[in-house]
Design a protein around this motif. Structure first.
Motif, short mmCIF file in Angstrom:
data_model
loop_
_atom_site.label_atom_id
_atom_site.label_comp_id
_atom_site.label_asym_id
_atom_site.label_seq_id
_atom_site.Cartn_x
_atom_site.Cartn_y
_atom_site.Cartn_z
N GLU A 150 33.39 47.29 43.13
CA GLU A 150 32.02 47.69 43.47
C GLU A 150 31.28 48.23 42.25
O GLU A 150 30.12 47.90 42.03
CB GLU A 150 32.02 48.78 44.55
CG GLU A 150 32.47 48.29 45.90
CD GLU A 150 31.93 49.14 47.04
OE1 GLU A 150 31.14 50.05 46.79
OE2 GLU A 150 32.31 48.86 48.19
N LEU A 151 31.96 49.03 41.45
CA LEU A 151 31.32 49.62 40.27
C LEU A 151 30.98 48.52 39.27
O LEU A 151 29.89 48.52 38.68
CB LEU A 151 32.23 50.67 39.63
CG LEU A 151 32.30 51.99 40.40
CD1 LEU A 151 33.40 52.88 39.84
CD2 LEU A 151 30.96 52.72 40.34
N ASN A 152 31.89 47.57 39.08
CA ASN A 152 31.59 46.47 38.17
C ASN A 152 30.40 45.67 38.66
O ASN A 152 29.54 45.28 37.87
CB ASN A 152 32.81 45.54 38.05
CG ASN A 152 33.80 46.08 37.03
OD1 ASN A 152 33.44 46.88 36.18
ND2 ASN A 152 35.04 45.66 37.13
N SER A 153 30.35 45.45 39.96
CA SER A 153 29.23 44.71 40.53
C SER A 153 27.92 45.46 40.29
O SER A 153 26.91 44.86 39.93
CB SER A 153 29.48 44.50 42.02
OG SER A 153 28.40 43.81 42.59
N PHE A 156 27.01 45.15 36.64
CA PHE A 156 26.56 43.80 36.30
C PHE A 156 25.10 43.61 36.72
O PHE A 156 24.27 43.18 35.92
CB PHE A 156 27.45 42.77 37.00
CG PHE A 156 26.98 41.35 36.83
CD1 PHE A 156 27.06 40.73 35.60
CD2 PHE A 156 26.45 40.64 37.91
CE1 PHE A 156 26.62 39.42 35.44
CE2 PHE A 156 26.02 39.34 37.76
CZ PHE A 156 26.10 38.73 36.52
#
Ligand SMILES: Nc1ncnc2c1ncn2[C@@H]1O[C@H](COP(=O)(O)OP(=O)(O)OP(=O)(O)O)[C@@H](O)[C@H]1O
Ligand SMILES: [Mg+2]
Lengths: 273, 229
Positions: A150-153, A156
């Motif tokens: 979720e954090l990467n999303s 991004f």
């Protein structure tokens, strides 16, 4: 003396690491000024705590969160830009802090109380605080591990992440709670004026060094610079907060310049062969 | 039959804007329908999709998506949708590989600490092959060409196995020869999974004979509506 030095080193490296890590997230999610406002909210809370002689850390934390929530409300309900709301409340916090310090009933000079809060002091570090710092570190590592995807999303593209059903408010709030936590624990150590150097400095070097693993680089730079700052402060007998802040800022510049030079060197090698 | 999208007299505007972006829209789309939305620049096509996904609120009228009232249920609705945004491009320094970007689409369905399951890996592999992007998947996302990035974003939407797929100019950077292929792929997806598909496109030709309905917008109004059955 040695025990104090060791405690200071541990506190400074752990908090430097946490702040460096958080700073990269705040920067990537465009929450930098929000972090700035939270730090000043904490400062206001701490000043009020001193005025009413209650627990400085708890009130600093509560005020930091309160300011963050006010900013989010202004943003969500009234469509005020986060940056604008942050700067607006930053002045509010500063004003509250100044009035609270002024009104503090004490034998000390107003400037002494102010300096305690604004410049920081090594004497406030205790074992309890170090344990608290380590607990915050552990909580943050667990959080980032648990929500990695979720954090990467979010990092991004936060709008796309939102359109897919990720709860942005939850993660923004989580980062704010971590920031407010670390800020309130470190407030009297580093000083309210210098705290955000710990958050923003490492982010600067992280963004210049790498595109991947920025948070890790931020944490490493923050941690190393924190240790270095404590040592320099002890050796030359300089105010601890300012020395750590300068150490972080200098390291960030050095890291940025070195990585730039290294990058140029690699390009030149590539072009020559 | 159930509806995927129901709009009754819906009007909306962007915050801080004095213009109405869509006015008095009446539109119902059945679940499993494949619908083309077209119209000139500024007609309100993107606005229509943003309304459906809950980025905008209806200021007048009522909106239901997948049977749920919007915007109150937007979090639930978003999990059931796939949205490919218009002109979505990232710069070269973007720190994620194409595969990582695709997998992020699954993030909202994951419990904390969860990794990918075996069937999810299979699904991802199938989708990548289907879109002809299994060979570029390890490259940094931002270094891919516009058309390649667009395919990746379509893959990201598809692995979410959405009930409702919202595509905003998904072919704008796809080469002319592949467009028809992609249109047929969407048609197949609809047929196999009963996915409702709303696709916004200026280039109507590759889609015209495959869709169930064509909606034409202009100046925030529906000016033409054609349904095959
Ligand atoms: N963020 C925004 N704020 C204010 N107005 C907006 C915003 N986005 C779009 N609009 C306005 O809303 C209207 C509809 O825009 P929209 O983006 O839906 O058009 P579109 O049909 O998708 O056009 P295009 O074919 O160029 O993508 C336009 O008049 C536009 O100026
Ligand atoms: Mg558009």
């Amino acid at each position: 003396m040695i025990a104090l030095l060791l405690e200071a080193i541990v506190a400074s490296s752990v908090s430097g690491g946490i702040c460096g890590y958080l700073g990269v997230y705040l920067q990537r999610l465009k929450l930098i000024t929000l972090g700035f406002a939270v730090a000043h909210g904490a400062l206001a809370g701490a000043s009020i705590a001193i005025m009413m002689s209650c627990n400085v850390e708890i009130l600093a934390f509560a005020f930091g969160i309160l300011i963050a929530m006010t900013i989010e409300t202004l943003h969500a309900k009234f469509n005020v830009e986060r940056d604008l709301a942050s700067m607006f409340l930053f002045s509010f916090s500063s004003a509250v802090a100044i009035i609270a310090i002024y009104l503090t009933p004490t034998m000390l000079l107003t400037s002494d109380i102010a300096s305690l809060l604004l410049w920081g002091s090594i004497l406030v570090i205790t074992l309890g605080k170090i344990i608290l710092l380590l607990a915050i570190l552990a909580a943050m590592l667990i959080y980032t591990r648990a929500f990695r995807l979720e954090l990467n999303s979010l990092l991004f593209d936060s709008r796309l992440a939102e359109s897919e059903g990720i709860n942005i408010e939850f993660h923004a709030m989580a980062l704010i709670v971590f920031s407010a936590g670390i800020i309130s624990v470190m407030l009297r150590f580093i000083g309210g004026l210098l705290l955000f150097s710990m958050i923003f400095g490492p982010a600067v070097s992280a963004t210049t060094v790498t595109h991947r693993r920025q948070a890790l680089v931020g944490a490493l730079v923050g941690s190393a610079a924190g240790i270095f700052g404590v040592l320099v402060s002890f050796y030359f007998d300089l105010p601890i907060g300012a020395t750590i802040a300068l150490s972080i800022i200098t390291s960030s510049i050095v890291v940025a310049v070195v990585s730039r030079l290294y990058h140029n060197f690699r390009i030149r090698r590539l072009l020559n062969y | 039959m159930e509806y995927a999208v129901e709009m009754y007299n819906v009007s909306t505007a962007y915050p801080k804007s004095n213009d109405v972006a869509l006015s008095n829209i009446n539109l119902t789309v059945l679940q499993g329908d494949f619908v083309l939305i077209t119209g000139p620049n500024g007609a309100g096509k993107t606005t229509l999709l943003e309304l459906i996904i809950g980025f905008l609120k209806p200021l007048r009228g009522a909106l239901y998506v997948l049977g749920l009232k919007m915007p109150e249920n937007r979090m639930r609705v978003r999990r059931m949708c796939g949205y490919v945004m218009q002109n979505f491009m990232k710069p070269p320094e973007t720190p994620y590989t194409a595969l990582e970007v695709v997998l992020m689409g699954l993030a909202p369905f994951k419990k904390p600490f969860d990794g990918l399951s075996e069937w999810e890996k299979d699904l991802v592999e199938n989708v990548l092959q289907l879109l002809g992007i299994d060979n570029i998947i390890d490259k940094p996302f931002g270094t891919l060409s516009g058309g390649q990035q667009q395919r990746i974003m379509l893959a990201r939407a598809l692995i979410r196995r959405p009930k409702l797929l919202l595509l905003d100019e998904p072919f704008s950077s796809i080469d002319r020869e592949s467009r028809r292929e992609f249109a047929e792929l969407l048609y197949d997806i609809r047929n196999s999974y009963k996915t409702t598909i709303l696709v916004v496109s200026h280039d109507t030709e590759p889609l015209e004979d495959l869709v169930d309905g064509i909606i034409k917008l202009k100046d925030g109004h529906i000016v033409d509506e054609k349904w095959t059955s």
